[in-house]
Design an enzyme around this catalytic site. Sequence first.
Site, short mmCIF file in Angstrom:
data_model
loop_
_atom_site.label_atom_id
_atom_site.label_comp_id
_atom_site.label_asym_id
_atom_site.label_seq_id
_atom_site.Cartn_x
_atom_site.Cartn_y
_atom_site.Cartn_z
N LYS A 151 7.04 1.07 -9.96
CA LYS A 151 6.18 0.07 -9.86
C LYS A 151 4.70 0.57 -9.89
O LYS A 151 4.76 1.46 -8.99
CB LYS A 151 6.37 -0.99 -8.76
N GLN A 169 13.21 -1.36 -2.60
CA GLN A 169 11.95 -0.51 -3.04
C GLN A 169 11.68 0.55 -1.79
O GLN A 169 11.46 -0.03 -0.82
CB GLN A 169 10.90 -1.18 -3.22
N GLU A 195 8.83 -2.89 0.56
CA GLU A 195 8.59 -1.55 0.66
C GLU A 195 8.95 -1.10 2.04
O GLU A 195 8.57 -1.38 2.99
CB GLU A 195 7.29 -1.05 0.20
N HIS A 229 1.80 -3.65 -12.61
CA HIS A 229 0.73 -4.42 -11.84
C HIS A 229 -0.67 -4.40 -12.71
O HIS A 229 -1.06 -3.23 -12.87
CB HIS A 229 0.36 -4.46 -10.36
N CYS A 256 1.25 0.24 -4.74
CA CYS A 256 0.34 -0.39 -3.61
C CYS A 256 -0.73 0.45 -3.28
O CYS A 256 -0.78 1.70 -2.63
CB CYS A 256 1.35 -0.49 -2.37
N ASN A 302 3.32 -7.83 -13.91
CA ASN A 302 3.06 -8.27 -12.63
C ASN A 302 1.70 -8.39 -12.32
O ASN A 302 0.85 -7.83 -12.91
CB ASN A 302 3.74 -7.22 -11.43
N GLY A 303 1.32 -9.41 -11.42
CA GLY A 303 -0.26 -9.74 -11.23
C GLY A 303 -0.74 -10.79 -11.64
O GLY A 303 -1.76 -11.22 -11.51
N GLY A 304 0.29 -11.88 -12.02
CA GLY A 304 -0.37 -12.90 -13.02
C GLY A 304 -0.55 -14.33 -11.82
O GLY A 304 -0.81 -15.29 -12.36
#
Length: 492
Positions: free
Chosen positions: A155, A87, A43, A183, A116, A214-216
Site C-alpha cells: 500500500k 499488514q 499495521e 492512497h 503511512c 484508497n482515500g475517498g
Amino acid sequence: MIVNSLSLCYHNKLILAPMVRVGTLPMRLLALDYGADIVYCEELIDLKMLQCKRVVNEVLSTVDFVAPDDRVVFRTCEREQSRVIFQMGTSDAERALAVARLVENDVAGIDVNMGCPKEYSTKGGMGAALLSDPDKIEKILSTLVKGTRRPVTCKIRILPSLEDTLSLVKRIERTGIAAIAVHGRKREERPQHPVSCEAIKAIAETLSIPVIANGGSHDHIQEYLDIEDFRQATAASSVMVARAAMWNPSIFLKEGLRPLEEVMKKYIRYAVQYDNHYTNTKYCLCQMLREQLESPQGKLLHAAQSSQEICEAFGLGAFYEETARELDTRRAKLLARTPEAVEEPAEDTSGIIKMAVKFDRAYSPQVTPKMCLLEWCRREKLAQPVYETVQRPLDRLFCSVVTVAEQKYQSTLWDKSKKLAEQAAAIVCLRSQGLPEGRLGEESPSLHKRKREAPDQDPEGPRVQESAVPGELCKKPFVALGSGKDSPLEGW
C-alpha cells in the site's frame, strides 16, 4: 522459490482498509458481516511480531500471537482466515519474510505498509519512508514473493510527480506482487486535502495487476453507491475504505447504512465474544459516535471502565453475563479434560496463607485492597508488599502471591488478569490480619480516595516483574491495546 498456495482475487472487491487501533478482530468480522470481501488488520511492526509466540486459544477458538508481556498483538479466527490480510510495518526484507512465515498459515495474504506518513510508522524507515528508497522496496517485496505461500501486496501513496509515481509502481509490479493499493494523496497531505483520482487512474491504466483505490472517504464515499462511483472515477479494480467504514461499518451493505446503535451493539457483541480489551472497544465505539459523544449514551461510554460497563451502557448487561458464563464453562471443560493444568505454581508453597477470594464488585473501585494493604504497610513501617504472579498455560488465568513481613498470602481462585489476581492476594493478607480491605460500605478514613480505576487497572505498589512465558514469574505488566496518542487514520 515457494509457489503461493492460496490465490486471492483482488478484482472488483470491497476492502476494509488497515487502520491503527481500529482494524482488530471485532471490526474485521463486522465488516465481513456487512459485505466487505477482504479485510486488513492494523499495521503491525515486524520487530514486535517477531517477539510473539503463536498460541491456539481453545477458549475463544482463535489463534493469538502473544508478546512477551502477554499482550495479544494479533488475534484471528477461522471465519476470516480466507479473507484477512496481514499488514506489516517493516524496513528489512529478512525480518519481513520471517514475519510472513510466522503468520502465513493463519491469513489470506501479506501486505507491506508503504503509505503511512505518521512517525510511529516512518521512524526506522518504515511506511511512507520507503517511498524514497525504491531499492529497498524492491528487495522487500521480491523476498516476500519468493519466500511466502501467500499473495503479497503493498500500500503506497503517490509521489510529488506523476512521472516518478508511475516509474515506482512499474518497478513494484515487476517484483511479482498480486496487487497494489494506492492512497491518492502525497506523503505530507492529510484527509482535508483532496484525493487525486486522476493519479490513481493513471496508475490503474499503466499496470496490469489490480489497483486498489484508497482515500475517498472524505470527499467521495458517504454511502454504498459512492464506493462504485469512486472506483469508476479512479478506474481501479477495487476500492479500499477506511474512515467511512470506521464511522459505520455497514457502509459495505448494498441495502444501505444500518442505524448506528444497531451497528455498535453488534460490534460490542463481537468484542465481548472475542475478549477484546475494553480500551480498544471503547476507542472504536467513540470513533463511531463522533459528534454524539456528548449525548447521554456517549457520556456513559466515556465513563465506562470495563467491557461489562460498556455493555451496560448499551443495554447489553445480560449478554455480557451470559457470555462470561459461557467462556467460564469452556475453560472449566478444558481444565477437566487436562486436570494437570490445575496444579498450583511450581515453587514451594509451604507456609502460604490461602483463602478462596476474588476481587469483584463488592469492592470499592476508589479504595482497592492493594491500596489498603500498601497504606497499612506504610503505617506499620513495613516494606512494601511484593507480588509474584504466575499464569496457567491452558486457560491463561493468573494466580498471585503477595509477601508482607516475610509471610506469603495467596488466593486459591485463579483470575483472568494479573492485576485482579494481585488484588485477590491482597485481600487474603488483609482478611487474615483483620484489616479493612476496601469492601463497599467499609470505613477507610486513613485513605485518600483516588480517581476511579477499572477492576483490572492497578496503580498501587511495586511488584516482582512478571513473566513472558505462562507459568513463569511475570516480567512486565499488561499493555492496553490502543494506548497511543496518534489518530489512527490521519494520513491514511
